[in-house]
Design an enzyme around this catalytic site. Structure first.
Site, PDB file in Angstrom:
ATOM      1  N   HIS A  16       0.867  -1.236  -0.247  1.00 22.66           N
ATOM      2  CA  HIS A  16      -0.369  -0.059  -0.049  1.00 22.66           C
ATOM      3  C   HIS A  16       1.029   1.294  -0.085  1.00 22.66           C
ATOM      4  O   HIS A  16       0.766   2.186  -0.456  1.00 22.66           O
ATOM      5  CB  HIS A  16      -1.050  -0.391   1.461  1.00 22.66           C
ATOM      6  CG  HIS A  16      -1.415  -1.292   1.323  1.00 22.66           C
ATOM      7  ND1 HIS A  16      -1.734  -2.038   2.539  1.00 22.66           N
ATOM      8  CD2 HIS A  16      -2.438  -1.207   0.813  1.00 22.66           C
ATOM      9  CE1 HIS A  16      -2.974  -2.813   1.912  1.00 22.66           C
ATOM     10  NE2 HIS A  16      -3.312  -2.569   1.204  1.00 22.66           N
ATOM     11  N   LYS A  40     -18.509  -5.364   8.126  1.00 22.71           N
ATOM     12  CA  LYS A  40     -17.117  -5.972   8.473  1.00 22.71           C
ATOM     13  C   LYS A  40     -16.408  -5.987   9.954  1.00 22.71           C
ATOM     14  O   LYS A  40     -16.648  -5.474  10.241  1.00 22.71           O
ATOM     15  CB  LYS A  40     -16.202  -5.495   7.416  1.00 22.71           C
ATOM     16  CG  LYS A  40     -15.963  -6.014   6.182  1.00 22.71           C
ATOM     17  CD  LYS A  40     -14.615  -6.437   5.695  1.00 22.71           C
ATOM     18  CE  LYS A  40     -14.434  -6.581   4.266  1.00 22.71           C
ATOM     19  NZ  LYS A  40     -14.059  -5.688   2.727  1.00 22.71           N
ATOM     20  N   ARG A  89      -2.899  -5.905  -9.021  1.00 21.41           N
ATOM     21  CA  ARG A  89      -1.661  -6.879  -8.147  1.00 21.41           C
ATOM     22  C   ARG A  89      -1.357  -8.143  -8.719  1.00 21.41           C
ATOM     23  O   ARG A  89      -0.593  -8.107 -10.509  1.00 21.41           O
ATOM     24  CB  ARG A  89      -1.719  -7.592  -7.161  1.00 21.41           C
ATOM     25  CG  ARG A  89      -1.190  -6.728  -6.079  1.00 21.41           C
ATOM     26  CD  ARG A  89      -2.089  -7.298  -4.279  1.00 21.41           C
ATOM     27  NE  ARG A  89      -3.213  -7.134  -4.111  1.00 21.41           N
ATOM     28  CZ  ARG A  89      -3.604  -6.908  -2.982  1.00 21.41           C
ATOM     29  NH1 ARG A  89      -3.069  -7.143  -2.163  1.00 21.41           N
ATOM     30  NH2 ARG A  89      -5.014  -6.641  -3.393  1.00 21.41           N
ATOM     31  N   SER A 127      -2.985  -7.683   2.994  1.00 24.04           N
ATOM     32  CA  SER A 127      -3.750  -7.681   4.136  1.00 24.04           C
ATOM     33  C   SER A 127      -3.851  -9.145   4.542  1.00 24.04           C
ATOM     34  O   SER A 127      -3.767  -9.046   5.672  1.00 24.04           O
ATOM     35  CB  SER A 127      -4.547  -6.344   4.686  1.00 24.04           C
ATOM     36  OG  SER A 127      -3.903  -5.403   4.253  1.00 24.04           O
TER      37      SER A 127
HETATM   38  N1  ATP Z   1       0.874  -5.449  -2.559  1.00 23.81           N
HETATM   39  C1  ATP Z   1       0.652  -4.380  -3.110  1.00 23.81           C
HETATM   40  N2  ATP Z   1       0.588  -3.777  -4.524  1.00 23.81           N
HETATM   41  C2  ATP Z   1      -0.258  -2.484  -4.861  1.00 23.81           C
HETATM   42  N3  ATP Z   1      -1.376  -3.080  -4.503  1.00 23.81           N
HETATM   43  C3  ATP Z   1      -1.718  -3.114  -3.767  1.00 23.81           C
HETATM   44  C4  ATP Z   1      -1.048  -3.818  -2.870  1.00 23.81           C
HETATM   45  N4  ATP Z   1      -1.844  -4.841  -1.547  1.00 23.81           N
HETATM   46  C5  ATP Z   1      -3.202  -3.191  -2.255  1.00 23.81           C
HETATM   47  N5  ATP Z   1      -3.412  -2.938  -3.549  1.00 23.81           N
HETATM   48  C6  ATP Z   1      -4.387  -2.168  -3.702  1.00 23.81           C
HETATM   49  O1  ATP Z   1      -4.717  -0.952  -2.129  1.00 23.81           O
HETATM   50  C7  ATP Z   1      -5.732  -1.109  -2.681  1.00 23.81           C
HETATM   51  C8  ATP Z   1      -6.640  -1.012  -1.272  1.00 23.81           C
HETATM   52  O2  ATP Z   1      -6.804  -2.875  -1.129  1.00 23.81           O
HETATM   53  P1  ATP Z   1      -7.389  -3.544   0.023  1.00 23.81           P
HETATM   54  O3  ATP Z   1      -7.333  -2.302   1.156  1.00 23.81           O
HETATM   55  O4  ATP Z   1      -8.385  -4.607  -0.529  1.00 23.81           O
HETATM   56  O5  ATP Z   1      -5.932  -4.340   0.790  1.00 23.81           O
HETATM   57  P2  ATP Z   1      -5.364  -5.912   0.814  1.00 23.81           P
HETATM   58  O6  ATP Z   1      -4.390  -5.853   0.744  1.00 23.81           O
HETATM   59  O7  ATP Z   1      -6.182  -6.435  -0.868  1.00 23.81           O
HETATM   60  O8  ATP Z   1      -6.686  -6.255   2.048  1.00 23.81           O
HETATM   61  P3  ATP Z   1      -7.162  -7.740   2.094  1.00 23.81           P
HETATM   62  O9  ATP Z   1      -6.413  -8.612   1.832  1.00 23.81           O
HETATM   63  O10 ATP Z   1      -8.068  -7.056   3.599  1.00 23.81           O
HETATM   64  O11 ATP Z   1      -8.326  -7.515   0.495  1.00 23.81           O
HETATM   65  C9  ATP Z   1      -5.908  -2.537  -3.643  1.00 23.81           C
HETATM   66  O12 ATP Z   1      -6.228  -1.296  -4.889  1.00 23.81           O
HETATM   67  C10 ATP Z   1      -5.664  -3.347  -3.862  1.00 23.81           C
HETATM   68  O13 ATP Z   1      -5.953  -3.272  -5.468  1.00 23.81           O
HETATM   69 MG    MG Z   2      -8.409  -6.737  -1.385  1.00 22.68          MG
END
Ligand code: ATP
Ligand code: MG
Length: 159
Positions: A16, A40, A89, A127
């Protein structure tokens, strides 16, 4: 141009932060907006998540951290943002992200979704994965910032 980077960030990962850092170079301001979703059950409260993100982004001048409830496009309009920033991703992200982008475009045609491709070392980082590893005592230091790692160890192991 102001960009909103919406997400759950439960907790914020280095993936992030990478998107925030790169987004901050492209836009005048990036607002990281923690979605408060009443249906949630998150690991960390919205206030805690805001604190974690604020700590991890304090080295970037044009970043703000906030939370919101409701439609992302409404929040964006309220803050005069023209862009929703999202990260992509793996292929499995694509379908739901595209669906979300189309839906948001239908809701407000003035607001564009911009995708940044993940930096390759973070392409399998989420996450959920961090929570899975941390709850079984695995090392997460290379996946999240120090303050978040500390919060995670405390949450799961009362250290
Ligand atoms: N490692 C990463 N690289 C690039 N973008 C990311 C990454 N992790 C999350 N994102 C992007 O950040 C945004 C917010 O994602 P989100 O809060 O759902 O996080 P997540 O890591 O996917 O969490 P969860 O596992 O709870 O879904 C989304 O557009 C997601 O694709
Ligand atoms: Mg996600």
């Amino acid at each position: 141009m102001i960009a909103i980077y919406p997400g759950s960030f439960d907790p914020v990962t280095l993936g992030h932060i990478d998107i925030v850092e790169r987004g901050a170079k492209l836009f005048d301001k990036v607002i990281v907006a923690v979605l408060s979703n009443p249906s949630k059950k998150p690991l960390f409260s919205v206030d805690k998540r805001i604190e974690q993100i604020t700590q991890c982004t304090k080295h970037i001048a044009n970043v703000e951290v906030d939370s919101f409830i409701g439609l992302t496009v409404d929040y964006a309009k309220l803050h005069h943002a023209g862009v929703l920033l999202r990260g992509l991703r793996v292929l499995s992200d694509f379908e739901k992200e595209l669906q979300m982008a189309h839906t948001n475009k239908t809701l407000n045609n003035e607001i564009e979704t911009v995708f940044l491709a993940t930096t390759k070392e973070y392409s399998f980082l989420s996450s959920s994965i961090v929570k899975e590893i941390a709850q079984f005592g695995g090392v997460i230091d290379h996946l999240v910032s120090d303050n978040v790692a500390q919060d995670m160890y405390q949450k799961y192991h009362n250290k």
